[in-house]
Design a protein around this motif. Structure first.
Motif, PDB file in Angstrom:
ATOM      1  N   GLU A  14       0.815  -1.269   0.022  1.00  0.00           N
ATOM      2  CA  GLU A  14       0.130  -0.111  -0.058  1.00  0.00           C
ATOM      3  C   GLU A  14       0.927   1.221  -0.036  1.00  0.00           C
ATOM      4  OE1 GLU A  14      -3.464   1.838  -0.503  1.00  0.00           O
ATOM      5  OE2 GLU A  14      -3.339  -0.244  -0.189  1.00  0.00           O
ATOM      6  N   LEU A  15       1.954   1.274   0.827  1.00  0.00           N
ATOM      7  CA  LEU A  15       2.816   2.466   0.919  1.00  0.00           C
ATOM      8  C   LEU A  15       3.369   2.611  -0.427  1.00  0.00           C
ATOM      9  CD1 LEU A  15       4.542   2.111   4.494  1.00  0.00           C
ATOM     10  CD2 LEU A  15       2.853   3.903   3.525  1.00  0.00           C
ATOM     11  N   SER A  16       3.980   1.464  -1.065  1.00  0.00           N
ATOM     12  CA  SER A  16       4.468   1.495  -2.324  1.00  0.00           C
ATOM     13  C   SER A  16       3.736   2.146  -3.489  1.00  0.00           C
ATOM     14  CB  SER A  16       5.152   0.111  -3.012  1.00  0.00           C
ATOM     15  OG  SER A  16       5.953  -0.167  -1.849  1.00  0.00           O
ATOM     16  N   ASP A  17       2.341   1.752  -3.273  1.00  0.00           N
ATOM     17  CA  ASP A  17       1.392   2.150  -4.223  1.00  0.00           C
ATOM     18  C   ASP A  17       0.974   3.718  -4.175  1.00  0.00           C
ATOM     19  OD1 ASP A  17      -0.761   1.373  -6.461  1.00  0.00           O
ATOM     20  OD2 ASP A  17      -1.838   2.201  -4.708  1.00  0.00           O
ATOM     21  N   LEU A  18       0.993   4.029  -2.743  1.00  0.00           N
ATOM     22  CA  LEU A  18       0.840   5.504  -2.325  1.00  0.00           C
ATOM     23  C   LEU A  18       2.090   6.337  -2.893  1.00  0.00           C
ATOM     24  CD1 LEU A  18      -0.703   5.135   1.100  1.00  0.00           C
ATOM     25  CD2 LEU A  18      -1.646   6.320  -1.017  1.00  0.00           C
ATOM     26  N   TRP A  19       3.330   5.830  -2.966  1.00  0.00           N
ATOM     27  CA  TRP A  19       4.449   6.656  -3.420  1.00  0.00           C
ATOM     28  C   TRP A  19       4.022   7.218  -4.783  1.00  0.00           C
ATOM     29  CZ3 TRP A  19       9.855   4.053  -2.852  1.00  0.00           C
ATOM     30  CH2 TRP A  19      10.980   4.933  -3.493  1.00  0.00           C
ATOM     31  N   SER A  20       3.880   5.803  -5.584  1.00  0.00           N
ATOM     32  CA  SER A  20       3.665   6.211  -7.084  1.00  0.00           C
ATOM     33  C   SER A  20       2.557   7.092  -7.381  1.00  0.00           C
ATOM     34  CB  SER A  20       3.330   4.785  -7.640  1.00  0.00           C
ATOM     35  OG  SER A  20       2.937   5.108  -9.036  1.00  0.00           O
ATOM     36  N   ALA A  21       1.368   6.868  -6.660  1.00  0.00           N
ATOM     37  CA  ALA A  21       0.265   7.766  -6.812  1.00  0.00           C
ATOM     38  C   ALA A  21       0.732   9.086  -6.527  1.00  0.00           C
ATOM     39  CB  ALA A  21      -1.035   7.161  -5.801  1.00  0.00           C
ATOM     40  N   ASN A  22       1.347   9.525  -5.579  1.00  0.00           N
ATOM     41  CA  ASN A  22       1.979  10.756  -5.253  1.00  0.00           C
ATOM     42  C   ASN A  22       2.691  11.482  -6.264  1.00  0.00           C
ATOM     43  OD1 ASN A  22       0.360  10.660  -2.676  1.00  0.00           O
ATOM     44  ND2 ASN A  22       2.158  11.451  -1.550  1.00  0.00           N
ATOM     45  N   HIS A  55       4.440  14.435   1.695  1.00  0.00           N
ATOM     46  CA  HIS A  55       3.829  13.470   2.031  1.00  0.00           C
ATOM     47  C   HIS A  55       4.742  12.246   1.585  1.00  0.00           C
ATOM     48  CE1 HIS A  55       0.081  15.898   2.129  1.00  0.00           C
ATOM     49  NE2 HIS A  55       0.555  15.871   3.393  1.00  0.00           N
ATOM     50  N   THR A  56       5.160  12.314   0.182  1.00  0.00           N
ATOM     51  CA  THR A  56       5.799  11.322  -0.513  1.00  0.00           C
ATOM     52  C   THR A  56       7.179  11.088   0.276  1.00  0.00           C
ATOM     53  OG1 THR A  56       5.078  11.886  -2.690  1.00  0.00           O
ATOM     54  CG2 THR A  56       7.164  10.557  -2.714  1.00  0.00           C
ATOM     55  N   GLU A  57       7.840  12.108   0.827  1.00  0.00           N
ATOM     56  CA  GLU A  57       8.915  11.556   1.412  1.00  0.00           C
ATOM     57  C   GLU A  57       8.943  11.024   2.771  1.00  0.00           C
ATOM     58  OE1 GLU A  57      12.310  12.155   0.732  1.00  0.00           O
ATOM     59  OE2 GLU A  57      11.360  12.852  -1.140  1.00  0.00           O
ATOM     60  N   THR A  58       7.558  11.338   3.374  1.00  0.00           N
ATOM     61  CA  THR A  58       7.187  10.472   4.512  1.00  0.00           C
ATOM     62  C   THR A  58       7.079   9.254   4.314  1.00  0.00           C
ATOM     63  OG1 THR A  58       6.060  12.500   5.518  1.00  0.00           O
ATOM     64  CG2 THR A  58       5.339  10.501   6.445  1.00  0.00           C
ATOM     65  N   ILE A  59       6.311   9.009   3.171  1.00  0.00           N
ATOM     66  CA  ILE A  59       6.202   7.524   2.657  1.00  0.00           C
ATOM     67  C   ILE A  59       7.420   6.850   2.464  1.00  0.00           C
ATOM     68  CG2 ILE A  59       5.126   5.981   0.913  1.00  0.00           C
ATOM     69  CD1 ILE A  59       3.138   8.321   0.239  1.00  0.00           C
ATOM     70  N   ARG A  60       8.496   7.419   1.833  1.00  0.00           N
ATOM     71  CA  ARG A  60       9.847   6.784   1.438  1.00  0.00           C
ATOM     72  C   ARG A  60      10.065   6.311   2.979  1.00  0.00           C
ATOM     73  NH1 ARG A  60      12.907   9.670  -3.121  1.00  0.00           N
ATOM     74  NH2 ARG A  60      14.204   7.923  -2.667  1.00  0.00           N
ATOM     75  N   LYS A  61      10.147   7.326   3.857  1.00  0.00           N
ATOM     76  CA  LYS A  61      10.708   6.947   5.103  1.00  0.00           C
ATOM     77  C   LYS A  61      10.083   5.747   5.800  1.00  0.00           C
ATOM     78  CE  LYS A  61      12.568  11.694   5.666  1.00  0.00           C
ATOM     79  NZ  LYS A  61      12.147  13.113   6.410  1.00  0.00           N
ATOM     80  N   LEU A  62       8.649   5.576   5.889  1.00  0.00           N
ATOM     81  CA  LEU A  62       7.943   4.722   6.427  1.00  0.00           C
ATOM     82  C   LEU A  62       8.384   3.407   5.633  1.00  0.00           C
ATOM     83  CD1 LEU A  62       4.515   6.228   6.784  1.00  0.00           C
ATOM     84  CD2 LEU A  62       6.361   5.934   8.607  1.00  0.00           C
ATOM     85  N   LEU A  63       8.495   3.463   4.382  1.00  0.00           N
ATOM     86  CA  LEU A  63       8.838   2.124   3.755  1.00  0.00           C
ATOM     87  C   LEU A  63      10.262   1.689   4.207  1.00  0.00           C
ATOM     88  CD1 LEU A  63       7.571   2.818   0.033  1.00  0.00           C
ATOM     89  CD2 LEU A  63       7.143   0.721   1.492  1.00  0.00           C
ATOM     90  N   GLU A  64      11.152   2.812   4.189  1.00  0.00           N
ATOM     91  CA  GLU A  64      12.813   2.378   4.580  1.00  0.00           C
ATOM     92  C   GLU A  64      12.626   1.619   6.154  1.00  0.00           C
ATOM     93  OE1 GLU A  64      15.038   5.888   4.359  1.00  0.00           O
ATOM     94  OE2 GLU A  64      14.752   6.193   2.207  1.00  0.00           O
ATOM     95  N   HIS A 133       3.934   5.297  13.035  1.00  0.00           N
ATOM     96  CA  HIS A 133       3.455   5.175  11.396  1.00  0.00           C
ATOM     97  C   HIS A 133       2.023   5.610  11.365  1.00  0.00           C
ATOM     98  CE1 HIS A 133       6.466   2.477   9.267  1.00  0.00           C
ATOM     99  NE2 HIS A 133       7.234   3.066  10.495  1.00  0.00           N
ATOM    100  N   VAL A 134       1.071   5.210  12.310  1.00  0.00           N
ATOM    101  CA  VAL A 134      -0.249   5.619  12.484  1.00  0.00           C
ATOM    102  C   VAL A 134      -0.228   7.135  12.528  1.00  0.00           C
ATOM    103  CG1 VAL A 134      -2.478   5.663  13.854  1.00  0.00           C
ATOM    104  CG2 VAL A 134      -1.075   3.358  13.544  1.00  0.00           C
ATOM    105  N   ALA A 135       0.529   7.659  13.268  1.00  0.00           N
ATOM    106  CA  ALA A 135       0.487   9.122  13.647  1.00  0.00           C
ATOM    107  C   ALA A 135       0.613  10.065  12.399  1.00  0.00           C
ATOM    108  CB  ALA A 135       1.397   9.582  14.716  1.00  0.00           C
TER     109      ALA A 135
END
Length: 164
Positions: A14-22, A55-64, A133-135
């Motif tokens: 889901e996070l990977s998909d959101l990264w692309s979507a963003n 937001h994309t940077e946050t997603i990337r960090k969460l994925l990392e 991550h939730v926050a």
């Protein structure tokens, strides 16, 4: 990516998909801002694109933090971006006010898709006990809701009235 084997896989996909979507949404929102006739709309879209980038940077960090570093191409956002280009950017709309109404509608469709994706990711993070991550995901979702509401307000107060 292979089929998910567990909730952690569902979450990272889901996070990977959101990264692309963003990534896709940010580009088209910048194009929409350039095409907007109303300066307030253009400014809001530009600020939104900057927010999407954050937001994309946050997603990337969460994925990392989950040991992942790849994005999965989001076909859903691809379709929404194609629609935005077709209806708001490539359409032969002569009246700027009418184009602005169409821009707002296309932008909000993409926002609603993002709300769904980030809400899903947040639910997965909650189930996995990833409170940090939730926050972060909750903050992003609130930001998208605010952007959507601001755009609705602009449409109701000016853009839709001017397009009459």
């Amino acid at each position: 990516m292979s089929a998910p084997a567990n909730l952690t896989d569902c979450y990272t996909e889901e996070l990977s998909d959101l990264w692309s979507a963003n990534d896709q949404m940010e580009k088209v929102v910048r194009d929409l801002a350039e095409k907007a006739g109303d300066q307030k709309l253009a400014d809001r879209l530009s600020r939104s694109a900057d927010g999407i980038q954050k937001h994309t940077e946050t997603i990337r960090k969460l994925l990392e933090e989950c040991g992942e570093d790849e994005k999965e191409h989001c076909k859903g956002m691809e379709g929404l971006v194609k629609e935005a280009r077709k209806h708001a950017l490539d359409a032969d709309i002569e009246d700027d006010d009418v184009r602005d109404v169409v821009i707002i509608a296309q932008y909000q469709r993409m926002c609603h898709y993002g709300i769904c994706g980030f809400g899903t990711a947040k639910a997965f993070a909650e189930a996995l006990g990833k409170s940090d991550h939730v926050a972060k995901l909750d903050k992003i979702t609130e930001s998208i809701y605010d952007a959507d509401e601001n755009m609705s307000d602009l449409a109701e107060r000016s853009a839709n009235l001017e397009a009459r």
